[in-house]
Design an enzyme around this catalytic site. Structure first.
Site, PDB file in Angstrom:
ATOM      1  N   THR A  11       0.479   1.233  10.097  1.00 32.12           N
ATOM      2  CA  THR A  11       1.367   0.571   8.828  1.00 32.12           C
ATOM      3  C   THR A  11       1.204   2.072   7.859  1.00 32.12           C
ATOM      4  O   THR A  11       0.701   3.104   8.228  1.00 32.12           O
ATOM      5  CB  THR A  11       0.525  -0.513   8.150  1.00 32.12           C
ATOM      6  OG1 THR A  11      -0.751   0.060   7.761  1.00 32.12           O
ATOM      7  CG2 THR A  11       0.085  -1.409   9.271  1.00 32.12           C
ATOM      8  N   CYS A  12       1.745   1.634   6.638  1.00 33.81           N
ATOM      9  CA  CYS A  12       1.844   3.091   5.660  1.00 33.81           C
ATOM     10  C   CYS A  12       0.308   3.539   5.067  1.00 33.81           C
ATOM     11  O   CYS A  12       0.074   4.384   4.856  1.00 33.81           O
ATOM     12  CB  CYS A  12       2.486   2.602   4.495  1.00 33.81           C
ATOM     13  SG  CYS A  12       2.299   1.145   3.638  1.00 33.81           S
ATOM     14  N   HIS A  57     -14.490  -3.892  12.824  1.00 29.57           N
ATOM     15  CA  HIS A  57     -13.410  -3.267  11.913  1.00 29.57           C
ATOM     16  C   HIS A  57     -12.156  -3.895  11.968  1.00 29.57           C
ATOM     17  O   HIS A  57     -11.617  -4.183  11.065  1.00 29.57           O
ATOM     18  CB  HIS A  57     -13.276  -1.871  12.576  1.00 29.57           C
ATOM     19  CG  HIS A  57     -12.467  -0.956  11.807  1.00 29.57           C
ATOM     20  ND1 HIS A  57     -12.721  -0.460  10.327  1.00 29.57           N
ATOM     21  CD2 HIS A  57     -11.413  -0.612  12.077  1.00 29.57           C
ATOM     22  CE1 HIS A  57     -11.640   0.247  10.045  1.00 29.57           C
ATOM     23  NE2 HIS A  57     -10.780   0.154  10.977  1.00 29.57           N
ATOM     24  N   SER A  75      -8.370  -3.252   2.823  1.00 26.87           N
ATOM     25  CA  SER A  75      -7.040  -2.953   2.243  1.00 26.87           C
ATOM     26  C   SER A  75      -7.518  -2.530   1.044  1.00 26.87           C
ATOM     27  O   SER A  75      -8.471  -2.510   0.442  1.00 26.87           O
ATOM     28  CB  SER A  75      -6.358  -4.013   2.165  1.00 26.87           C
ATOM     29  OG  SER A  75      -5.925  -4.718   3.319  1.00 26.87           O
TER      30      SER A  75
END
Lengths: 433, 280
Positions: free
Chosen positions: A50-51, A103, A113
């Protein structure tokens, strides 16, 4: 035993310059998963890109040491993306087994996040898992792991409030509006003095159902420009505030030095609109709306500080909840790891049992062939052999299971020793059952 | 046996009342997250079971007394609790707003407590009253009262939400209370329902006395007057809303005043004044 290993990088440890080098496009992802699978040391692999993060989860084949498995992953990334081993070492984290599982659970539950409680990551992990599975990456163990991760994600969402409460000012405004009106459908928002913040808030309101937008500005041209974005009505105001009669939500952010909306005129407006609820948001500094407006029946005024306080209290709540969520995640990770080990030990136990039983059966047949026994005697001898088999296996099996349950790291060696000493043929298909 | 069952019902209503109130009091506090859903479930199940038991009593008493059980005011107050729960359960079915129970279930519990504590069942219903007119008249009136009590609950919910928004504290964390608009709208609908039922109940009552029984019609009966006053309070409230925009906070206060009027009409007249409606 097949160790789970993972390597990854995220916004916590690496700058964007590095993350973008490590990122996998959709096409690359399929290709990379297949590459990994071709490696004889890798049994299963899932890549998440993902970014904010790039992570590779893999199940190593049989029993290489953890280091060998991770070394293989590092080399793979270095080779695939042509990145030096040094920078990989500097900007990535490596996890094994329990740490890997934990994790992944933290990532899926958004605890890792940038904004704890964000909802996108769960979908991103799901997509990554689906893509990797289609590419043939995920097998028995990773299937179990990711399915579990999604259910932990769900559990966290239902048992904690990490995902509730607006954490930005514009969302806080939308949430507050929802606490006032029975529905936002068909409501009108008036933006007084166009600005970036008020536009953003109006945008959120519109996407939540608000249907009309009035843009009032001192200069008409500017009003027209902003109104175009919302398909709204532009107007230039002077001192006449009559346009507020139609406004259910007012967002004010002008540069006016004095109060623009005062109590008495607004009370008149409220009467003209038959006291329908009005939610006023004053994000201007100095303020545009007289604080006493909040005392008018059915008019609710929030200024920038009020909204920030709402956001701060939500963030604080999320933080508290995050601590609780961490506990749940740790607990779930441990439980899953345990189950996984038992699950992986089972085929060996089964194979050992089978071997013993087969030997006993063969010998029994031979014995029956040689000696002629009555039915009663034959049955006695058969049950005796069974008892012997059972008792012989009792202690080793009990100790093996105990070692697994206690989280004893040696049990892997036990399993390997058993397989080698007894020449057990443990097939991986056994894992599927 | 019946007495024991009734005691059981009382206890279940007590549990329903306590757990409903508890779930509202806990709100969305983080410490309570884990147990709140359990509390809510217990409260709702207790409400349903209590209602089922109470429903059982109506035919039971009917059989015991040989006619619609409305001999003593303690019967009527149990019936009142039944009507309150019925209307509440219908509202939950339609809106999923269980929070209303935190306000109406304690009322239902107190009604049953009174009924249980004073139950005598010794008096006999006078012959001319034993008919279906009684059933229709009382059922309509009690359902109207129940609707008014639901409106009262929504009024309180409105005021609580409004206070939170004005105080600007914990506004967003609490998802138990509906928005102001919804509380207001539902309270209004309950009021309208109540007025319709009450009107019908009064019409049935007056037709009954006028044409069927030979009880002389007394306009100056205390119960009739206070019922008409209550009716007027609600009708005026609806009118003010329609023509003067009296909604929101004013409507919430009006619902509370109306609740007071219902209590006066029902309990006050019963206990302290003489009327042809008094149970003897």
């Amino acid at each position: 035993m097949h160790p789970i290993v993972s390597i990854g990088t995220s916004h916590h440890v690496a700058p964007i310059e590095f993350r973008e080098k490590l990122a996998f496009s959709e096409a690359q992802l399929t290709e990379a998963v297949q590459h990994l699978r071709e490696n004889s040391q890798v049994q299963e692999a899932v890549i998440l890109s993902t970014c904010n993060r790039v992570e590779v989860y893999a199940v190593a084949n049989s029993m290489p040491s953890n280091d060998a498995a991770t070394k293989m992953l590092v080399e793979f990334l270095s080779h695939y993306h042509r990145i030096s081993l040094e920078s990989l070492k500097k900007w990535t984290y490596l996890h094994h087994n329990l740490a890997s599982i934990r994790h992944l659970f933290r990532v899926t539950t958004s605890l890792d996040s940038m904004v704890v409680g964000e909802s996108q990551i769960l979908g991103q992990v799901k997509a990554a898992y689906d893509a990797s599975r289609e590419a043939g990456g995920a097998g028995t163990i990773l299937n179990r792991l990711f399915t579990k991760a999604f259910s932990v994600g769900k559990r966290i969402r239902s048992e904690t409030t990490i995902a509730t409460g607006a954490v930005s000012i514009s969302y806080a405004a939308v949430e507050l509006a929802k606490k006032i009106f029975n529905t936002l459908e068909g409501k009108t928002v008036a933006i007084v003095g166009a600005g970036e913040m008020s536009e953003l808030t109006a945008k959120h309101l519109v996407s939540n159902g608000v249907s009309n937008v009035i843009v009032a500005n001192r200069t008409y041209e500017r009003a027209v420009k902003v109104a175009e974005k919302f398909n709204g009505t532009p107007l230039a105001y002077d001192s006449n505030l009559d346009f507020l009669i139609d406004a259910d939500i007012v967002i004010s952010s002008t540069n006016a030095p004095d109060y623009l909306i005062k109590r008495q005129p607004l009370a008149d407006i409220m009467r003209k609109r038959r006291h329908r609820y009005m939610f006023l948001i004053d994000i201007a500094v100095p303020r545009d709306i007289e604080p006493d407006v909040n005392k008018i029946d059915h008019a609710f005024l929030y200024n920038i500080d009020d909204l920030e306080a709402v956001v701060a209290s939500n963030l604080k709540d999320r933080q508290q909840e995050a601590t609780r969520a961490e506990q749940i995640v740790t607990e779930e990770a441990k439980r899953f790891y345990n189950q996984l080990q038992i699950f992986q030990v089972n085929p060996t136990i089964k194979a050992l049992h089978q071997q013993f039983r087969e030997i006993a059966d063969t010998e029994l047949q031979a014995c029956f062939y040689k000696a002629s026994l009555s039915d009663q005697q034959a049955a006695d001898v058969a049950s005796m052999t069974q008892a012997i088999v059972k008792k012989l296996l009792h202690h080793p099996m009990k100790n093996l299971r105990c070692a697994v349950n206690d989280g004893d790291a040696d049990h892997g060696q036990y399993v390997q020793a058993l397989q080698e000493l007894f020449v057990l043929d443990v097939k991986d298909e056994d894992l599927e059952s | 046996m019946i007495n024991f069952l009734f005691l059981l019902t009382l206890l279940i209503y007590l549990a329903a009342g306590i757990f409903q109130t508890l779930s509202l009091a806990l709100g969305n506090r983080t410490e309570a997250m884990a147990i709140r859903s359990t509390i809510e479930r217990i409260a709702f199940w207790a409400t349903n079971i209590g209602f089922a038991l109470l429903t059982l009593f109506i035919p039971l008493w009917w059989l015991q007394q040989g006619h619609f059980p409305m001999t003593h005011w303690t019967d009527s107050i149990a019936f009142f609790a039944w009507a309150v729960t019925l209307i509440y359960l219908i509202i939950v079915r339609l809106t999923h707003l269980r929070t209303l129970g935190s306000f109406v279930m304690p009322v239902a519990f107190i009604a049953i407590l009174i009924s249980y504590s004073f139950a005598t069942h010794t008096a006999a219903l006078p012959e001319p009253l034993r008919n279906y007119w009684l059933l229709a008249h009382t059922t309509l009136i009690f359902l109207a009262y129940a609707a008014f009590i639901a409106a009262f609950g929504f009024g309180l919910m409105y005021l609580m939400t409004e206070r939170k928004i004005r105080k600007k504290k914990d506004t967003l964390l609490d998802n138990l209370l509906p928005s102001l608009g919804i509380s207001d709208e539902l309270g209004y609908r309950c009021t309208i329902l109540g007025v319709i039922l009450l009107t019908m109940g009064v019409i049935v009552g007056s037709l009954w006395t006028q044409y069927i029984t030979d009880v002389p019609w007394r306009w100056l009966d205390v119960k009739v007057i206070s019922t008409l006053m209550t009716w007027l309070i609600y009708v005026v409230q609806i009118g003010l809303r329609q023509f003067w925009g009296w909604h929101g906070r004013k409507a919430a206060y009006a619902a509370i005043i109306g609740f007071g009027a219902v209590l006066c009409t029902y309990a006050g007249v019963e206990l302290f004044l003489d009327s042809m409606h008094t149970y003897r």
